[in-house]
Design an enzyme around this catalytic site. Sequence first.
Site, PDB file in Angstrom:
ATOM      1  CB  SER A 124      -0.863   0.011   1.269  1.00  0.00           C
ATOM      2  OG  SER A 124      -1.513   1.251   1.425  1.00  0.00           O
TER       3      SER A 124
ATOM      4  CE1 TYR B  20      -4.105  -2.026   5.017  1.00  0.00           C
ATOM      5  CE2 TYR B  20      -3.101   0.092   4.491  1.00  0.00           C
ATOM      6  CZ  TYR B  20      -3.703  -1.088   4.079  1.00  0.00           C
ATOM      7  OH  TYR B  20      -3.886  -1.325   2.742  1.00  0.00           O
TER       8      TYR B  20
HETATM    9  N1  LIG Z   1      -8.712  -0.460  -1.469  1.00  0.00           N
HETATM   10  C1  LIG Z   1      -7.681   0.330  -1.278  1.00  0.00           C
HETATM   11  O1  LIG Z   1      -7.801   1.563  -1.338  1.00  0.00           O
HETATM   12  C2  LIG Z   1      -6.314  -0.258  -1.014  1.00  0.00           C
HETATM   13  C3  LIG Z   1      -5.226   0.630  -1.007  1.00  0.00           C
HETATM   14  C4  LIG Z   1      -3.958   0.128  -0.767  1.00  0.00           C
HETATM   15  C5  LIG Z   1      -3.764  -1.228  -0.553  1.00  0.00           C
HETATM   16  N2  LIG Z   1      -4.827  -2.071  -0.570  1.00  0.00           N
HETATM   17  C6  LIG Z   1      -4.554  -3.486  -0.309  1.00  0.00           C
HETATM   18  O2  LIG Z   1      -5.041  -4.281  -1.375  1.00  0.00           O
HETATM   19  C7  LIG Z   1      -5.419  -5.565  -0.874  1.00  0.00           C
HETATM   20  C8  LIG Z   1      -6.844  -5.843  -1.307  1.00  0.00           C
HETATM   21  O3  LIG Z   1      -7.662  -4.820  -0.764  1.00  0.00           O
HETATM   22  P1  LIG Z   1      -9.157  -4.541  -1.231  1.00  0.00           P
HETATM   23  O4  LIG Z   1      -9.326  -3.087  -1.257  1.00  0.00           O
HETATM   24  O5  LIG Z   1      -9.497  -5.358  -2.417  1.00  0.00           O
HETATM   25  O6  LIG Z   1      -9.908  -5.089   0.085  1.00  0.00           O
HETATM   26  P2  LIG Z   1     -11.290  -5.844   0.299  1.00  0.00           P
HETATM   27  O7  LIG Z   1     -11.566  -5.712   1.745  1.00  0.00           O
HETATM   28  O8  LIG Z   1     -12.296  -5.399  -0.693  1.00  0.00           O
HETATM   29  O9  LIG Z   1     -10.906  -7.366  -0.055  1.00  0.00           O
HETATM   30  C9  LIG Z   1      -9.991  -8.081   0.728  1.00  0.00           C
HETATM   31  C10 LIG Z   1     -10.335  -9.556   0.648  1.00  0.00           C
HETATM   32  O10 LIG Z   1      -9.364 -10.249   1.462  1.00  0.00           O
HETATM   33  C11 LIG Z   1     -10.056 -11.248   2.193  1.00  0.00           C
HETATM   34  N3  LIG Z   1      -9.328 -11.593   3.398  1.00  0.00           N
HETATM   35  C12 LIG Z   1      -9.159 -10.829   4.513  1.00  0.00           C
HETATM   36  N4  LIG Z   1      -8.481 -11.512   5.441  1.00  0.00           N
HETATM   37  C13 LIG Z   1      -8.206 -12.726   4.907  1.00  0.00           C
HETATM   38  C14 LIG Z   1      -7.540 -13.874   5.398  1.00  0.00           C
HETATM   39  N5  LIG Z   1      -7.045 -13.919   6.641  1.00  0.00           N
HETATM   40  N6  LIG Z   1      -7.413 -14.952   4.590  1.00  0.00           N
HETATM   41  C15 LIG Z   1      -7.938 -14.930   3.340  1.00  0.00           C
HETATM   42  N7  LIG Z   1      -8.604 -13.877   2.835  1.00  0.00           N
HETATM   43  C16 LIG Z   1      -8.733 -12.787   3.612  1.00  0.00           C
HETATM   44  C17 LIG Z   1     -11.403 -10.611   2.509  1.00  0.00           C
HETATM   45  O11 LIG Z   1     -12.371 -11.589   2.848  1.00  0.00           O
HETATM   46  C18 LIG Z   1     -11.721  -9.869   1.223  1.00  0.00           C
HETATM   47  O12 LIG Z   1     -12.458 -10.656   0.320  1.00  0.00           O
HETATM   48  C19 LIG Z   1      -5.247  -5.514   0.641  1.00  0.00           C
HETATM   49  O13 LIG Z   1      -4.023  -6.118   0.994  1.00  0.00           O
HETATM   50  C20 LIG Z   1      -5.225  -4.038   0.930  1.00  0.00           C
HETATM   51  O14 LIG Z   1      -4.513  -3.730   2.104  1.00  0.00           O
HETATM   52  C21 LIG Z   1      -6.101  -1.625  -0.789  1.00  0.00           C
END
Ligand SMILES: NC(=O)c1ccc[n+]([C@@H]2O[C@H](COP(=O)([O-])OP(=O)(O)OC[C@H]3O[C@@H](n4cnc5c(N)ncnc54)[C@H](O)[C@@H]3O)[C@@H](O)[C@H]2O)c1
Length: 250
Positions: A143, A156
């Site tokens: 991130s 985080y």
């Molecule tokens: N959305 C953003 O703005 C953003 C920004 C920077 C980084 N990210 C990173 O991108 C990645 C995906 O984020 P997103 O926005 O799609 O989030 P999201 O919450 O929409 O999806 C995350 C998925 O991960 C699954 N998950 C959580 N814990 C888990 C576990 N212990 N085992 C297996 N699955 C698990 C959840 O059930 C969910 O389906 C994450 O690592 C997040 O930190 C997201």
Amino acid sequence: MAFAGLEGRVALVTGAARGIGEATCRRLLHERCSVVAVDVKGDLLAQSCAAMQGAVMPVVADISREQDCERMVAEAANQFGEVNLFVNNAGVIGPRLPITELPVEEFDRVHAVNIRGAFLALRAVLRQMQAQGKGGAVVNVASVGGLNAQPLSAAYGSSKRALIGLSGTAAHENGPHGIRVNAVCPGAVDTPMLAPAMNLPSVPAGAFKGLPLGRAADPSEVAAFIAYLLSDEASYQTGGVYPVDGGRTI
Ligand SMILES: NC(=O)c1ccc[n+]([C@@H]2O[C@H](COP(=O)([O-])OP(=O)(O)OC[C@H]3O[C@@H](n4cnc5c(N)ncnc54)[C@H](O)[C@@H]3O)[C@@H](O)[C@H]2O)c1
């Protein structure tokens, strides 16, 4: 558009039930990969996979559990013969609190998934790839919060900064095995995680006007860059840390 070297490869994607992981599964299926879609939310994963087209196998697993990580890789290898590509994407957002008010249980909960879990998943996949002896490619989803310190993001931000470090170590150790390892750092991406990350019930209109591109990313835009890094077109890229952030970290 098709990226060279993806067709016919077996990809494992964690956090695949929604958001960036789901979009990445769709992109890799479009590129004619076989996809192992892993998530802890079984019902949602089943729904998402049912709406995908192509060779996708859902696996319900919690990456914070060592045995689940080993099982997801074993199931992938049993179904498709091998694992060539890995998207270490599952993650959780913590409560937005100052360090002085952050319960250690919340710190541990976020770290249990975002760095300890990411390590367990990465380790299981790298063991499989090394045993196969055919190389591979990994993308760790960190991130911008792991690049630039932000207030109210102790758990985080520190977990994602640690993941960037882990990614670099993995690149060092696995280059000789022909396995490339890179990290992507998304900025704001329009997924269910975005509003909680802003400590809001929903994302207000115009929230990202201040960014050079003036908007949040669609998950497919992050998925496209992940697909590129996994492909043979990124054959000299390893150990990289790449913002996908609409210019936020300029
Ligand atoms: N959305 C953003 O703005 C953003 C920004 C920077 C980084 N990210 C990173 O991108 C990645 C995906 O984020 P997103 O926005 O799609 O989030 P999201 O919450 O929409 O999806 C995350 C998925 O991960 C699954 N998950 C959580 N814990 C888990 C576990 N212990 N085992 C297996 N699955 C698990 C959840 O059930 C969910 O389906 C994450 O690592 C997040 O930190 C997201």
